[in-house]
Design a protein around this motif. Structure first.
Motif, PDB file in Angstrom:
ATOM      1  N   LEU A   1       0.837  -1.200   0.000  1.00 41.27           N
ATOM      2  CA  LEU A   1       0.000   0.000   0.000  1.00 41.27           C
ATOM      3  C   LEU A   1       0.868   1.244   0.000  1.00 41.27           C
ATOM      4  CD1 LEU A   1      -2.669  -1.006   2.699  1.00 41.27           C
ATOM      5  CD2 LEU A   1      -2.931  -1.100   0.213  1.00 41.27           C
ATOM      6  N   ARG A   2       0.337   2.315  -0.591  1.00 42.75           N
ATOM      7  CA  ARG A   2       0.925   3.642  -0.518  1.00 42.75           C
ATOM      8  C   ARG A   2      -0.109   4.567   0.102  1.00 42.75           C
ATOM      9  NH1 ARG A   2       2.062   2.802  -6.790  1.00 42.75           N
ATOM     10  NH2 ARG A   2       3.676   1.194  -6.608  1.00 42.75           N
ATOM     11  N   TYR A   3       0.293   5.306   1.117  1.00 39.84           N
ATOM     12  CA  TYR A   3      -0.641   6.155   1.861  1.00 39.84           C
ATOM     13  C   TYR A   3      -1.893   5.355   2.241  1.00 39.84           C
ATOM     14  CZ  TYR A   3       2.225  10.220   0.952  1.00 39.84           C
ATOM     15  OH  TYR A   3       3.265  11.110   0.925  1.00 39.84           O
ATOM     16  N   PRO A   4      -1.749   4.348   3.087  1.00 40.72           N
ATOM     17  CA  PRO A   4      -2.905   3.543   3.482  1.00 40.72           C
ATOM     18  C   PRO A   4      -4.025   4.417   4.032  1.00 40.72           C
ATOM     19  CG  PRO A   4      -0.873   2.572   4.311  1.00 40.72           C
ATOM     20  CD  PRO A   4      -0.514   3.931   3.782  1.00 40.72           C
ATOM     21  N   SER A   5      -5.235   4.097   3.641  1.00 36.42           N
ATOM     22  CA  SER A   5      -6.383   4.872   4.120  1.00 36.42           C
ATOM     23  C   SER A   5      -6.564   4.736   5.617  1.00 36.42           C
ATOM     24  CB  SER A   5      -7.654   4.416   3.393  1.00 36.42           C
ATOM     25  OG  SER A   5      -7.847   3.017   3.557  1.00 36.42           O
TER      26      SER A   5
ATOM     27  N   MET B   1       2.855   4.651   7.247  1.00 33.67           N
ATOM     28  CA  MET B   1       2.665   3.201   7.331  1.00 33.67           C
ATOM     29  C   MET B   1       2.664   2.497   5.979  1.00 33.67           C
ATOM     30  SD  MET B   1       2.401   2.236  10.588  1.00 33.67           S
ATOM     31  CE  MET B   1       1.424   0.742  10.681  1.00 33.67           C
ATOM     32  N   GLY B   2       2.817   3.218   4.883  1.00 33.44           N
ATOM     33  CA  GLY B   2       2.909   2.552   3.592  1.00 33.44           C
ATOM     34  C   GLY B   2       4.157   1.698   3.513  1.00 33.44           C
ATOM     35  N   HIS B   3       4.153   0.667   2.685  1.00 31.68           N
ATOM     36  CA  HIS B   3       5.266  -0.272   2.635  1.00 31.68           C
ATOM     37  C   HIS B   3       6.588   0.408   2.251  1.00 31.68           C
ATOM     38  CE1 HIS B   3       1.934  -3.133   2.734  1.00 31.68           C
ATOM     39  NE2 HIS B   3       2.818  -4.083   3.023  1.00 31.68           N
ATOM     40  N   MET B   4       6.530   1.378   1.345  1.00 36.26           N
ATOM     41  CA  MET B   4       7.769   2.066   0.953  1.00 36.26           C
ATOM     42  C   MET B   4       8.376   2.859   2.104  1.00 36.26           C
ATOM     43  SD  MET B   4       9.456   2.054  -1.996  1.00 36.26           S
ATOM     44  CE  MET B   4       9.997   3.702  -2.453  1.00 36.26           C
ATOM     45  N   SER B   5       7.585   3.163   3.105  1.00 38.43           N
ATOM     46  CA  SER B   5       8.066   3.976   4.222  1.00 38.43           C
ATOM     47  C   SER B   5       8.788   3.161   5.281  1.00 38.43           C
ATOM     48  CB  SER B   5       6.891   4.722   4.874  1.00 38.43           C
ATOM     49  OG  SER B   5       6.316   5.630   3.976  1.00 38.43           O
ATOM     50  N   GLU B   6       8.778   1.847   5.163  1.00 35.21           N
ATOM     51  CA  GLU B   6       9.452   0.976   6.118  1.00 35.21           C
ATOM     52  C   GLU B   6      10.451   0.106   5.359  1.00 35.21           C
ATOM     53  OE1 GLU B   6       9.207   0.894   9.386  1.00 35.21           O
ATOM     54  OE2 GLU B   6       7.652   2.426   9.540  1.00 35.21           O
ATOM     55  N   LEU B   7      11.735   0.222   5.690  1.00 32.40           N
ATOM     56  CA  LEU B   7      12.760  -0.500   4.934  1.00 32.40           C
ATOM     57  C   LEU B   7      12.578  -2.008   4.996  1.00 32.40           C
ATOM     58  CD1 LEU B   7      16.021   1.536   5.590  1.00 32.40           C
ATOM     59  CD2 LEU B   7      14.371   1.733   3.734  1.00 32.40           C
TER      60      LEU B   7
ATOM     61  N   TYR C   1       9.973  -3.567   4.463  1.00 35.51           N
ATOM     62  CA  TYR C   1       8.981  -3.978   3.465  1.00 35.51           C
ATOM     63  C   TYR C   1       9.120  -3.267   2.122  1.00 35.51           C
ATOM     64  CZ  TYR C   1       6.816  -5.394   7.887  1.00 35.51           C
ATOM     65  OH  TYR C   1       6.587  -5.943   9.122  1.00 35.51           O
ATOM     66  N   SER C   2       9.953  -2.258   2.048  1.00 37.89           N
ATOM     67  CA  SER C   2       9.924  -1.347   0.901  1.00 37.89           C
ATOM     68  C   SER C   2      10.195  -2.035  -0.424  1.00 37.89           C
ATOM     69  CB  SER C   2      10.928  -0.209   1.107  1.00 37.89           C
ATOM     70  OG  SER C   2      12.251  -0.704   1.264  1.00 37.89           O
ATOM     71  N   ALA C   3      11.073  -3.048  -0.464  1.00 35.01           N
ATOM     72  CA  ALA C   3      11.437  -3.665  -1.742  1.00 35.01           C
ATOM     73  C   ALA C   3      10.276  -4.404  -2.377  1.00 35.01           C
ATOM     74  CB  ALA C   3      12.621  -4.621  -1.550  1.00 35.01           C
ATOM     75  N   PHE C   4       9.241  -4.733  -1.599  1.00 34.20           N
ATOM     76  CA  PHE C   4       8.093  -5.426  -2.176  1.00 34.20           C
ATOM     77  C   PHE C   4       7.243  -4.494  -3.038  1.00 34.20           C
ATOM     78  CE2 PHE C   4       8.927  -8.007   1.692  1.00 34.20           C
ATOM     79  CZ  PHE C   4       9.194  -9.215   1.054  1.00 34.20           C
ATOM     80  N   ASP C   5       7.297  -3.179  -2.783  1.00 35.24           N
ATOM     81  CA  ASP C   5       6.576  -2.222  -3.622  1.00 35.24           C
ATOM     82  C   ASP C   5       7.329  -2.094  -4.942  1.00 35.24           C
ATOM     83  OD1 ASP C   5       5.547   0.096  -4.915  1.00 35.24           O
ATOM     84  OD2 ASP C   5       4.912   0.911  -2.983  1.00 35.24           O
ATOM     85  N   PRO C   6       6.657  -2.310  -6.083  1.00 30.32           N
ATOM     86  CA  PRO C   6       7.362  -2.255  -7.375  1.00 30.32           C
ATOM     87  C   PRO C   6       8.093  -0.949  -7.639  1.00 30.32           C
ATOM     88  CG  PRO C   6       5.164  -3.177  -7.638  1.00 30.32           C
ATOM     89  CD  PRO C   6       5.247  -2.664  -6.230  1.00 30.32           C
ATOM     90  N   VAL C   7       7.642   0.145  -7.045  1.00 33.97           N
ATOM     91  CA  VAL C   7       8.295   1.426  -7.303  1.00 33.97           C
ATOM     92  C   VAL C   7       9.673   1.481  -6.653  1.00 33.97           C
ATOM     93  CG1 VAL C   7       7.486   2.787  -5.313  1.00 33.97           C
ATOM     94  CG2 VAL C   7       7.781   3.890  -7.533  1.00 33.97           C
TER      95      VAL C   7
END
Length: 701
Positions: free
Chosen positions: A214-218, A293-299, A301-307
């Protein structure tokens, strides 16, 4: 060494290899979209990569896990450091090895994705197979240049966040476009949380129960949270000016010709003029894309986000550009305060330190920083780093410097050349006599604009796309007049207004009759910068320091995107207290916390100050006006990982200060930084986390 299973060699060269020694280029994602066949193969390949069995080290899940979760050895490479505590991964943050380590990591990802793309190309029907195989032969992963003004106006690529679906042509679709989930939008875990004994690979709730990245989780707590992608677009546009200027400083300021200063954010005492770093800017992108709390914001988990891969490809590109500009400065020798899975804390990291777990082509040794010095070793280069195309090192270096100025010189371009007459109107010696420049602004908040870079063969499209800026009409305030007069390249002032479009300007009305004489070009300007110093693990979690100029909204959820935000300093901390529910398994982080590792970062202010001068809020760009203005209008706030505010008094060791440095503009329009920084303690003194009255105030370099 331990088991050697997967030599990292990168994607292969085309066969036959070009006689000039050239290698395929990694190109910007929007440019890759222009190549319909490669773009199509990229989407198909990434989708197939992400569907591989998670238990395999060579799966998307397995490769992403090298960076953090699920805390498992990769490629049979066993560690020897903090085995009892566990480890975050092999990743080398807060280390001089930050850039070199990620280079073979990206090469591994590219090598595996290339193989998948090549296989898919061979599955197309006979009438199109050769065409797709030719496209596959030069395929390389793309980068997202988040520091250059995009022609399409999407500061976050629409192909990544604009739609949950894409159109592709598959080997079995008979040449017809079909829809599939956008592999750049998110990653779906399958299974979500494979349990290994009592160990949950994806950690604590909600990460072990969110089915996709997720990016910017609701919501930071709801298991039904969704991505709020609009906030990514807004955050990147809002913070763009400072990000671009940070890159310009890193590439031009003489203080960053030393690799240890350029590469990472580890604090060095008495380093007033070296508190920026490639790693610090990299951190800001992670935070701006992931949100609270988005995945990219936590190292973890960040690599799982394609960006992540688009972002780090650009980080590697900027590293390569710096190497081209500083060919004799790639010296690696630094004592590390912290360790990782295989590196003991306090050891000396050198050019021969193993970049585990990445095995080189010999199959018997690990890559080292010296071994990964040249991108051509892994059979790729970037548009700016095609050394083979130049007759000498000096010509090559000059070309790279020109490219840096064209891409990242938005601020300094305002103070030189044909734009100088316009800039003088916002740099008066007497604000009361400054000629006013009015703009006709036509808002487009209710208008949906199609993606300028969209294509049928895979470009993301749909109602979720953000409106794009009409750059042809003069996207930046300073650019309006200049483009109408001379067709100059857009400048940057004060930062992009990403939701507005401007109609044509009547120059007679704008400037007045008769036209004012062109004043003498300014030959220098003052760069104003916020320096931030902070303990990495003090708060037991990730946190951020938001820098505002002027009034800002009290709603914390708007802090990443509102206009008053100048930039954000991101700290990737962990809970290291024994017995805590959130205690990390990261031995590296425990070493970090024990030694009270301090990191630094910078947020350039000048572009935002120019905007304040134009609005009449600040009298001029001279220190006599700027420093009192900053004292009254510069603000900073701290937020925790979940978006709650933390009292600044409760972050001991956090220090926010303002410094300035002089920038000359010799002929050729490339900025020449003095390398001397003046500290201005009066701006932040007396406020929580402000620079103390007893702090050093003498100029520093």
């Amino acid at each position: 060494m331990s088991a050697i299973n997967y030599p990292v060699v990168g994607a292969p060269k085309p066969s036959p290899a070009p006689v000039d020694g050239s290698v395929p280029l990694r190109i910007e994602i929007r440019q890759l979209q222009q190549n319909a066949d490669q773009w199509n193969l990229y989407l198909l390949g990434l989708d197939a990569f992400k569907k591989m069995d998670e238990k395999s080290d060579l799966s998307y899940y397995g490769v992403c896990g090298i960076h953090g979760r699920p805390y498992r050895p990769w490629g049979g490479v066993a560690g020897h450091n903090n085995v009892q505590a566990g480890w975050q991964g092999y990743c080398t943050h807060s280390s001089i090895l930050f850039g070199p380590w990620h280079r073979p990591y990206l090469a591994l990802f590219e090598q595996l994705l290339y193989g998948i793309v090549h296989d898919i190309a061979g599955q197309f029907p006979a009438e199109t197979k050769a065409r797709y195989q030719a496209a596959a032969s030069t395929f390389r992963i793309p980068y997202w240049d988040w520091a250059a003004i995009p022609d399409s106006g999407d500061y976050f690529p629409n192909a990544v966040g604009g739609s949950t679906t894409v159109s592709v042509i598959t080997p079995k679709s008979n040449g017809q476009a079909v829809s599939m989930p956008n592999p750049l939008y998110s990653t779906t875990f399958h299974p979500l949380n494979p349990v290994q004994g009592d160990f949950a690979p994806l950690g604590r709730t909600p990460y072990n129960q969110w089915p996709t990245t997720l990016r910017y989780p609701s919501s930071s707590r709801s298991l039904n949270a969704t991505s709020e992608e609009d906030q990514v677009f807004d955050a990147m546009a809002t913070q763009f000016a400072g990000l671009q200027q940070n890159i310009n400083i890193l590439m031009n300021d003489p203080n960053y010709k030393d690799f240890s200063a350029f590469s990472n954010h580890l604090w060095v005492p008495d380093s007033v003029g070296t508190e920026a770093s490639l790693e610090d800017v990299h951190n800001s992108i992670h935070g701006a894309v992931g949100g609270f709390m988005g995945h990219m914001s936590e190292l973890d988990y960040s690599a799982f986000d394609p960006v992540f891969w688009l972002h780090h490809c650009n980080v590697d590109r900027l590293f390569a550009i710096w190497q081209a500009l500083n060919p004799t400065s790639y010296t690696i020798r630094e004592r590390t305060q912290d360790g990782n899975f295989v590196t003991q804390a306090g050891s000396v990291e050198t050019s021969s330190t193993p970049l585990t777990p990445f095995v080189d082509a010999s199959g018997s040794k690990y890559w080292t920083s010296e071994g990964v010095r040249r991108t051509e070793t892994f059979n790729y280069a970037y548009p700016e780093t095609r050394r083979w195309a130049f007759t000498s090192e000096s010509v090559y270096e000059n070309s790279v410097a020109n490219a840096v100025q064209q891409l990242y010189g938005g601020l300094s371009n305002q103070f030189s050349g044909e734009e100088a007459f316009n800039l003088m109107s916002v740099r008066p010696t007497d604000a009361a006599t400054a000629p006013a420049i009015e703009e006709k602004v036509e808002t487009a908040h209710s208008t949906s604009t199609s993606n300028a870079s969209g294509h049928a063969n895979g470009a993301a499209s749909g109602p979720a796309q953000k409106p794009v800026a009409d750059t042809s009409a003069g996207f930046h305030p300073f650019h309006n007049l200049v483009e109408k007069v001379k067709g100059a390249v857009p400048g940057l002032d004060p930062k992009p207004e990403h939701q507005t479009q401007r109609g044509g300007l009547d120059l007679e009305k704008e400037i007045g009759k008769p036209a004012a004489p062109v004043p003498e070009q300014p030959r220098s300007y003052t760069e104003y910068i916020v320096n931030i110093k902070a303990p990495k693990h003090l708060l037991g979690q990730s946190y951020r320091v938001h820098i505002f100029l002027g009034e800002f909204d009290s709603d914390i959820r708007t802090w990443n995107t509102q206009d008053a935000l100048v930039g954000t300093f991101a700290v990737f901390g962990k809970e290291t207290a024994p017995g805590s529910d959130d205690e990390t398994k990261c031995g590296k982080c425990k070493d970090d916390a024990e030694k009270n590792t301090i990191i630094t970062g910078t947020v350039p202010l000048t572009a935002q100050i120019i905007g304040e001068v134009k609005k009449g809020h600040c009298g001029s760009l001279e220190k006599s006006n700027v420093l009192p203005y900053l004292k009254d209008n510069l603000h900073w706030r701290v937020t925790l990982a979940d978006g709650t505010e933390k009292n600044r008094d409760e972050v001991p060791g956090l220090v926010v200060s303002v410094v300035s440095t002089e920038v000359a503009l010799p002929e050729g329009n490339r900025p020449k930084y003095s390398g001397v920084y003046m500290v201005h303690p009066e701006v932040t003194a007396g406020r929580p986390a402000g620079l103390g009255a007893g702090a050093e105030t003498t100029p520093g370099a």
